[in-house]
Design a protein around this motif. Structure first.
Motif, PDB file in Angstrom:
ATOM      1  N   SER A  54     -15.985 -19.007 -18.921  1.00 28.85           N
ATOM      2  CA  SER A  54     -15.726 -17.449 -19.837  1.00 28.85           C
ATOM      3  C   SER A  54     -15.616 -16.611 -19.443  1.00 28.85           C
ATOM      4  CB  SER A  54     -16.627 -17.887 -21.606  1.00 28.85           C
ATOM      5  OG  SER A  54     -17.792 -17.258 -20.813  1.00 28.85           O
ATOM      6  N   ALA A  55     -16.504 -16.263 -17.997  1.00 31.34           N
ATOM      7  CA  ALA A  55     -16.376 -15.203 -17.124  1.00 31.34           C
ATOM      8  C   ALA A  55     -15.114 -14.714 -16.804  1.00 31.34           C
ATOM      9  CB  ALA A  55     -17.387 -14.657 -16.228  1.00 31.34           C
ATOM     10  N   HIS A  56     -14.039 -16.131 -17.018  1.00 28.62           N
ATOM     11  CA  HIS A  56     -12.875 -15.904 -15.974  1.00 28.62           C
ATOM     12  C   HIS A  56     -11.337 -16.363 -17.034  1.00 28.62           C
ATOM     13  CE1 HIS A  56     -16.372 -15.656 -12.143  1.00 28.62           C
ATOM     14  NE2 HIS A  56     -14.884 -15.408 -12.026  1.00 28.62           N
ATOM     15  N   GLY A  57     -12.418 -15.899 -17.844  1.00 27.86           N
ATOM     16  CA  GLY A  57     -11.250 -16.273 -18.787  1.00 27.86           C
ATOM     17  C   GLY A  57     -10.543 -17.527 -19.098  1.00 27.86           C
ATOM     18  N   ASP A  59     -11.296 -19.934 -21.288  1.00 31.12           N
ATOM     19  CA  ASP A  59     -11.749 -20.377 -22.599  1.00 31.12           C
ATOM     20  C   ASP A  59     -10.344 -21.621 -22.805  1.00 31.12           C
ATOM     21  OD1 ASP A  59     -13.040 -17.529 -22.380  1.00 31.12           O
ATOM     22  OD2 ASP A  59     -14.234 -18.544 -23.668  1.00 31.12           O
ATOM     23  N   VAL A  64      -7.936 -27.011 -24.438  1.00 31.27           N
ATOM     24  CA  VAL A  64      -6.787 -28.210 -24.266  1.00 31.27           C
ATOM     25  C   VAL A  64      -7.052 -29.490 -25.277  1.00 31.27           C
ATOM     26  CG1 VAL A  64      -6.018 -29.153 -22.374  1.00 31.27           C
ATOM     27  CG2 VAL A  64      -5.829 -26.933 -22.332  1.00 31.27           C
ATOM     28  N   TRP A 118      -5.856 -28.924 -16.604  1.00 30.35           N
ATOM     29  CA  TRP A 118      -5.875 -27.651 -17.077  1.00 30.35           C
ATOM     30  C   TRP A 118      -6.939 -26.899 -15.760  1.00 30.35           C
ATOM     31  CZ3 TRP A 118      -8.261 -23.168 -18.790  1.00 30.35           C
ATOM     32  CH2 TRP A 118      -7.285 -22.117 -18.925  1.00 30.35           C
ATOM     33  N   GLU A 121      -6.188 -27.143 -12.182  1.00 32.71           N
ATOM     34  CA  GLU A 121      -5.432 -26.036 -11.732  1.00 32.71           C
ATOM     35  C   GLU A 121      -5.470 -24.265 -11.327  1.00 32.71           C
ATOM     36  OE1 GLU A 121      -1.942 -27.982 -12.853  1.00 32.71           O
ATOM     37  OE2 GLU A 121      -2.416 -28.998 -11.686  1.00 32.71           O
ATOM     38  N   HIS A 122      -6.280 -24.014 -12.495  1.00 31.37           N
ATOM     39  CA  HIS A 122      -6.856 -22.628 -12.818  1.00 31.37           C
ATOM     40  C   HIS A 122      -7.966 -22.238 -11.643  1.00 31.37           C
ATOM     41  CE1 HIS A 122      -3.716 -23.213 -16.279  1.00 31.37           C
ATOM     42  NE2 HIS A 122      -3.801 -21.843 -16.001  1.00 31.37           N
ATOM     43  N   ASP A 124      -8.190 -21.082  -9.736  1.00 34.64           N
ATOM     44  CA  ASP A 124      -7.909 -19.912  -8.403  1.00 34.64           C
ATOM     45  C   ASP A 124      -8.348 -18.673  -9.027  1.00 34.64           C
ATOM     46  OD1 ASP A 124      -4.999 -19.158  -9.514  1.00 34.64           O
ATOM     47  OD2 ASP A 124      -5.794 -20.314 -10.209  1.00 34.64           O
ATOM     48  N   ARG A 125      -8.810 -18.556 -10.330  1.00 38.10           N
ATOM     49  CA  ARG A 125      -9.662 -17.993 -11.157  1.00 38.10           C
ATOM     50  C   ARG A 125     -11.247 -17.133 -11.068  1.00 38.10           C
ATOM     51  NH1 ARG A 125      -7.365 -17.354 -16.754  1.00 38.10           N
ATOM     52  NH2 ARG A 125      -5.338 -17.777 -16.519  1.00 38.10           N
TER      53      ARG A 125
ATOM     54  N   PHE B  43       0.761 -27.236 -20.866  1.00 40.02           N
ATOM     55  CA  PHE B  43      -0.010 -26.100 -21.245  1.00 40.02           C
ATOM     56  C   PHE B  43       0.313 -25.213 -21.399  1.00 40.02           C
ATOM     57  CE2 PHE B  43      -2.131 -28.158 -17.540  1.00 40.02           C
ATOM     58  CZ  PHE B  43      -2.968 -29.405 -18.137  1.00 40.02           C
ATOM     59  N   VAL B  47      -3.522 -16.102 -22.890  1.00 39.71           N
ATOM     60  CA  VAL B  47      -3.433 -14.471 -22.931  1.00 39.71           C
ATOM     61  C   VAL B  47      -4.678 -14.489 -22.112  1.00 39.71           C
ATOM     62  CG1 VAL B  47      -4.050 -12.825 -24.083  1.00 39.71           C
ATOM     63  CG2 VAL B  47      -3.521 -14.646 -25.673  1.00 39.71           C
ATOM     64  N   VAL B  48      -4.536 -14.194 -21.020  1.00 43.76           N
ATOM     65  CA  VAL B  48      -5.471 -13.735 -20.222  1.00 43.76           C
ATOM     66  C   VAL B  48      -5.610 -12.374 -20.534  1.00 43.76           C
ATOM     67  CG1 VAL B  48      -5.665 -12.660 -17.886  1.00 43.76           C
ATOM     68  CG2 VAL B  48      -3.315 -14.000 -18.509  1.00 43.76           C
ATOM     69  N   ASN B  49      -7.291 -12.354 -20.206  1.00 42.87           N
ATOM     70  CA  ASN B  49      -8.056 -11.534 -20.441  1.00 42.87           C
ATOM     71  C   ASN B  49      -7.898 -10.276 -19.229  1.00 42.87           C
ATOM     72  OD1 ASN B  49      -9.608 -12.461 -22.539  1.00 42.87           O
ATOM     73  ND2 ASN B  49     -10.514 -12.941 -20.885  1.00 42.87           N
ATOM     74  N   HIS B  51      -9.835  -8.886 -17.573  1.00 41.13           N
ATOM     75  CA  HIS B  51     -10.500  -8.013 -16.531  1.00 41.13           C
ATOM     76  C   HIS B  51     -10.052  -9.115 -14.772  1.00 41.13           C
ATOM     77  CE1 HIS B  51     -13.007 -10.922 -18.053  1.00 41.13           C
ATOM     78  NE2 HIS B  51     -13.086 -11.699 -17.399  1.00 41.13           N
ATOM     79  N   THR B  52      -8.774 -10.112 -15.570  1.00 38.14           N
ATOM     80  CA  THR B  52      -8.646 -11.424 -15.058  1.00 38.14           C
ATOM     81  C   THR B  52      -6.984 -10.727 -14.696  1.00 38.14           C
ATOM     82  OG1 THR B  52      -7.837 -12.794 -16.410  1.00 38.14           O
ATOM     83  CG2 THR B  52      -9.885 -13.531 -14.987  1.00 38.14           C
ATOM     84  N   SER B  56      -3.131 -12.876  -9.732  1.00 41.73           N
ATOM     85  CA  SER B  56      -4.269 -14.049  -8.869  1.00 41.73           C
ATOM     86  C   SER B  56      -3.243 -15.582  -8.731  1.00 41.73           C
ATOM     87  CB  SER B  56      -5.219 -14.625  -9.405  1.00 41.73           C
ATOM     88  OG  SER B  56      -5.558 -14.707 -10.751  1.00 41.73           O
ATOM     89  N   HIS B  57      -2.558 -15.495 -10.647  1.00 42.11           N
ATOM     90  CA  HIS B  57      -1.310 -16.979 -10.940  1.00 42.11           C
ATOM     91  C   HIS B  57      -0.625 -17.199  -9.508  1.00 42.11           C
ATOM     92  CE1 HIS B  57      -2.679 -17.140 -14.623  1.00 42.11           C
ATOM     93  NE2 HIS B  57      -3.286 -16.545 -14.502  1.00 42.11           N
TER      94      HIS B  57
END
Lengths: 816, 60
Positions: A54-57, A59, A64, A118, A121-122, A124-125, B43, B47-49, B51-52, B56-57
């Motif tokens: 959640s800290a890296h968005g 959530d 999913v 999901w 593949e994310h 990288d965040r 997918f 919504v991207v927060n 701070h991110t 980076s995508h």
């Protein structure tokens, strides 16, 4: 006699229905488990993963699919990934490396749903050093591209491990690099099919004018030249494997099915070229195209692969990739293949011992069930020898290595001749034998035709001689097995029965003897049945026993602990443990002792090592029995096999204490052998085969690996088809074990389908030969007859096996 | 009739082009995973927060 904690389990499960499940993994939450806002978690690990995501968005992972996370308390490995800093390790894992950008491919068996895709593949965040990640769901692999200057392999693996997707790292992934070459051969076949399809289609199209007779003869000739041009890559690229293998079998003086195939191809090609260049005809190049194309498609169908299953694991996929090694006075994580004689290594609780050695420090409770089948752990103290392949069940131990990983006892067994002996891998004997007689027959008929026509008309003689060779080409014969048995493999995989190749199906039809390994096959090693016998225990007694048992690392103590739920822990004083015998202490003012009969009763005679006695205040209250429970419906499985006139035998590495139970389970004519070493098992299978039996061996693991390999059909029961399974012919999912005998019924009927296909082939050949021996085989007859025979056999094979499967599963549904 | 010959050559040329395209598709591994892309395309763009960063995508 039974006192179980069933009541409390029931209470707990009712509670969880009304209560909440863990937001991350869906496990039931209990009172006092961590919370975060409104969200409940079952353990601290799950909460940490949630916070990280959640800290890296990230959530959205939870939206999913619901509660998909991997339970952190179960998958915690606490592994030290220090060995991944070794540049050689990165070299093994990376498939591409350029200017600091590295691409690695990792096996992640935990991938199980779309949310996994999901999240990975994310990823990288979570760390900007990771450029991208691509998941292959079917192969359960993730390929990750990262920037070496910002993150290294170790950090990536640690990150994955932290969120519950720890990659599978074992010795094999370090040693093996054949993945790439394997994929190359797969692709080669696809390329060959592509070329064959291209040439076949175009040749057919360009042959139309000549059949219809709508175009002038000189134009037809130009089209024929184009056909010759197209048929060169067809024969020498797409068909080259058949030509090469025919040449090889000629060289080895073995007549197989490849020789008539190659003769047919070459005759078709040469005669067509002769006809076209000499203006005597139009050739049979379209037949050649169809022939090669269908053969290749058949071969592709036969190579049906199960993407996430590998049939040739060996000990290396079982061994850990790294161990903690003592260097100077600190522990460093080292790749196992770098460990040398004389090194001191540390094995943690539940760790697999990778090298032979003797114990320097600590107490070994080594479970050798993978090596010997013996289910009871062996207690070992300082200076005693341990062998690679055992699993440490107690606390950490330190070993001084006496033999490197690839020279240990278990490893030596794997390197037995049988594993390297090519004759032990069986090929399709049946089709090759048919091929032999078929070839002789065709050669006789064609020579007869030649001789008969020679005195009448030499042109016709030559023509009909080649026509016989062309039309009798065993296309149908070569297609029948790939399509029929290939389809059988595909259908069986729906039931969780995974066969290695079509030759396995062929051998299955002949099996007359089934040999079972006991541990892990007849019995379920995953659950340990704990039974209490004696004076009923009060709640206080239970707490006392639970408290004492939880102090000990001994596997039997751990099994007792696992059997108690929601029992409060008490304070313990004067705790003593006598290694391998028992423990004792003062709890709640009472003197408690827990241990083997010789420990409690002070006698020399051991009643049974799998019994634990309980003594409170000098009075023996009762005893715990431990047994691996026999799988449910085992007796019905054995009964059904006996109904099919298959003899069943039992091999066990364990001692004979379960003899009576097994005697009740198995039919009276079965051989029940106990105390069998892996070598004994292998020898037993060998002796059965020498007596002429076709043997199926059903086992679970490494200790019967030799026997599995030695048998005609080696079946491995897989608890979880994503995980470890050793070298074998069939991987059987545990869920289909109950219906296991159906395999024989289905396969035997599939054999009749195959015979039907041969009848078809004979029918077509008789018609074709009828035309050919009379010298009347025109290109148009060949062009219709040859594809028609191929397609009809393919359709017949696919339809009838599919119908058979449907009929068969319905029938079995009725029975069950 | 000459035009037929020309047409045949042109059609062979085009078919050859598709063969090359097929080779390319196999070579780049497009047939290796026929399941994951079907999940991936479903997918939602979440919504991207703040701070991110979306930077980076963008990957290579």
């Amino acid at each position: 006699m039974f006192v179980t904690t069933g009541e409390s389990i029931m209470k707990q499960s009712i509670d969880t229905d009304t209560k909440v499940s863990c937001y991350h993994c869906g496990e039931p939450c209990r009172e006092g488990d961590p919370t975060e806002g409104d969200l409940r978690f079952c353990c601290e690990g799950c909460r940490m993963v949630y916070l990280l995501l959640s800290a890296h968005g990230l959530d959205a992972y939870y939206s999913v699919e619901d509660m998909v996370g991997i339970n952190r308390s179960k998958s915690v490995s606490e592994e030290d990934f220090g060995f991944l800093d070794d540049p050689m390790v990165l070299h093994h894992f990376s498939s591409f490396r350029n200017e600091g950008i590295v691409k690695i491919s990792l096996d992640i068996p935990q991938i199980h749903c779309s949310a996994c895709i999901w999240l990975l593949e994310h990823i990288d965040r979570l760390n900007p050093g990771i450029r991208s990640c691509r998941v292959n769901f079917l192969k359960k692999k993730a390929s990750i591209v990262f920037d070496e200057s910002q993150i290294n392999l170790r950090s990536i693996v640690e990150l994955l491990d932290r969120i519950g997707y720890g990659p599978r790292l074992n010795l094999k992934s370090l040693v093996q690099s054949k993945d790439a070459s394997e994929r190359l051969t797969d692709k080669k076949l696809i390329y060959q099919i592509g070329v064959a399809g291209f040439c076949f289609g175009n040749i057919m199209l360009l042959s139309f004018p000549e059949y219809l007779g709508v175009v002038r003869a000189d134009w037809v000739r130009i089209l024929s030249y184009i056909n010759i041009f197209l048929s060169i890559p067809l024969l020498f690229y797409s068909g080259r494997d058949y030509l090469i293998s025919a040449y090889k079998s000629l060289y080895a003086r073995v007549i197989g099915i490849d020789i008539p195939i190659a003769i047919g191809m070459l005759t078709l090609f040469l005669r067509s070229i002769y006809e076209i260049l000499s203006h005597t005809g139009d050739g049979y190049l379209d037949s050649l195209g169809g022939f090669i194309f269908f053969l290749l498609v058949g071969r592709w169908f036969q190579q049906y692969t199960f993407q996430h299953i590998s049939f040739d694991h060996d000990y290396r996929s079982f061994f850990p990739i790294a161990v903690a090694k003592l260097e100077g006075d600190s522990w460093t994580s080292t790749a196992v293949d770098k460990v040398q004689q004389g090194d001191v290594i540390r094995i943690k609780h539940q760790g697999v011992i990778p090298c032979d050695g003797y114990i320097e420090d600590g107490v070994g409770y080594v479970d050798y069930s993978f090596v010997t089948g013996e289910s009871r752990p062996v207690t070992l103290s300082t200076d005693q020898e341990v062998y690679a392949g055992g699993k440490q069940c107690g606390g950490a131990i330190q070993l001084r290595v006496t033999k490197e990983a690839d020279r240990g006892y278990l490893t030596q067994l794997w390197q037995e001749e049988i594993f390297g002996d090519p004759s032990a891998t069986h090929t399709s004997v049946f089709i090759n034998q048919i091929g032999k007689y078929f070839t002789l027959f065709i050669l006789l008929v064609s020579l007869g035709t030649l001789i008969y026509w020679w005195s009448i008309d030499r042109d016709i003689a030559f023509q009909s001689f080649t026509a016989v060779l062309i039309v009798a080409c065993p296309c149908v014969l070569a297609l029948a097995i790939p399509f029929i048995y290939g389809n059988v493999i595909r259908l069986l995989s729906h039931d969780g029965i995974y066969c290695k190749n079509t030759a396995v199906i062929e051998r299955l039809t002949e099996v007359d003897r089934v040999v079972f390994d006991k541990t892990g096959t007849i019995t379920d090693t995953r659950s340990s049945d704990v039974q209490y016998e004696g004076t009923p225990l009060s709640e206080e007694d239970k707490s006392i026993i639970f408290t004492l048992a939880s102090q000990s690392y001994h596997p039997l103590s751990r099994a007792i602990v696992d059997n108690f739920h929601e029992t409060p822990l008490l304070r313990i004083d004067n705790f003593k443990e006598e290694v391998g015998r028992g423990t004792g202490g003062m709890i709640a003012g009472r003197e408690v002792r827990l241990g083997s009969s010789s420990f409690i009763l002070d006698t020399d005679t051991e009643i049974d090592q799998t019994t634990v006695l309980i003594e409170i205040d000098g009075r023996v209250l009762g005893r715990y029995h431990f047994d691996n429970p026999i799988r449910p419906n085992m007796s019905s499985i054995l009964g059904k096999l006996a109904d099919r006139n298959l003899r069943v035998d039992l091999l066990s590495g364990d001692n004979a204490h379960e003899l009576e139970q097994m005697e009740a389970l198995f039919p009276s004519d079965s051989e029940l052998l106990f105390n069998q070493s892996p070598q004994d098992k292998l020898n037993y299978i060998q002796s059965l085969r020498e007596q002429g039996a076709i043997v199926m061996m059903v086992g679970d693991g490494l200790n019967d690996a030799g026997a599995l390999k030695q048998s005609d059909v080696g079946v491995v029961i897989a608890q979880d088809d994503q995980f470890f399974s050793p070298a074998c012919d069939i991987i059987l999912s545990i869920n289909s074990f109950a219906e296991f005998d159906r395999l024989f019924g289905f396969v035997n009927r599939a054999r009749w389908v195959l015979y039907g296909a041969f009848a078809f082939a004979a029918f077509y050949n008789v018609i074709g030969l009828w035309f050919a021996v009379q010298g009347k085989l025109s290109p148009i007859v060949a062009a219709i007859l040859m594809p028609a025979s191929s397609i009809s056999v393919i359709l017949y094979g696919l339809l009838s096996t599919t119908l058979l499967y449907k009929f068969y599963s319905v029938k079995s549904g009725d029975r069950a | 009739m000459k035009i037929i010959l020309l047409l045949i050559l042109v059609s062979l040329f085009i078919a050859g082009g598709f063969l090359v395209a097929f080779f390319w598709a196999v070579g780049t591994g497009q047939y290796e995973d026929d399941y994951t892309p079907s999940v991936r395309m479903l997918f939602d763009d979440e919504v991207v927060n703040d701070h991110t960063t979306s930077e980076s995508h963008i990957s290579t």
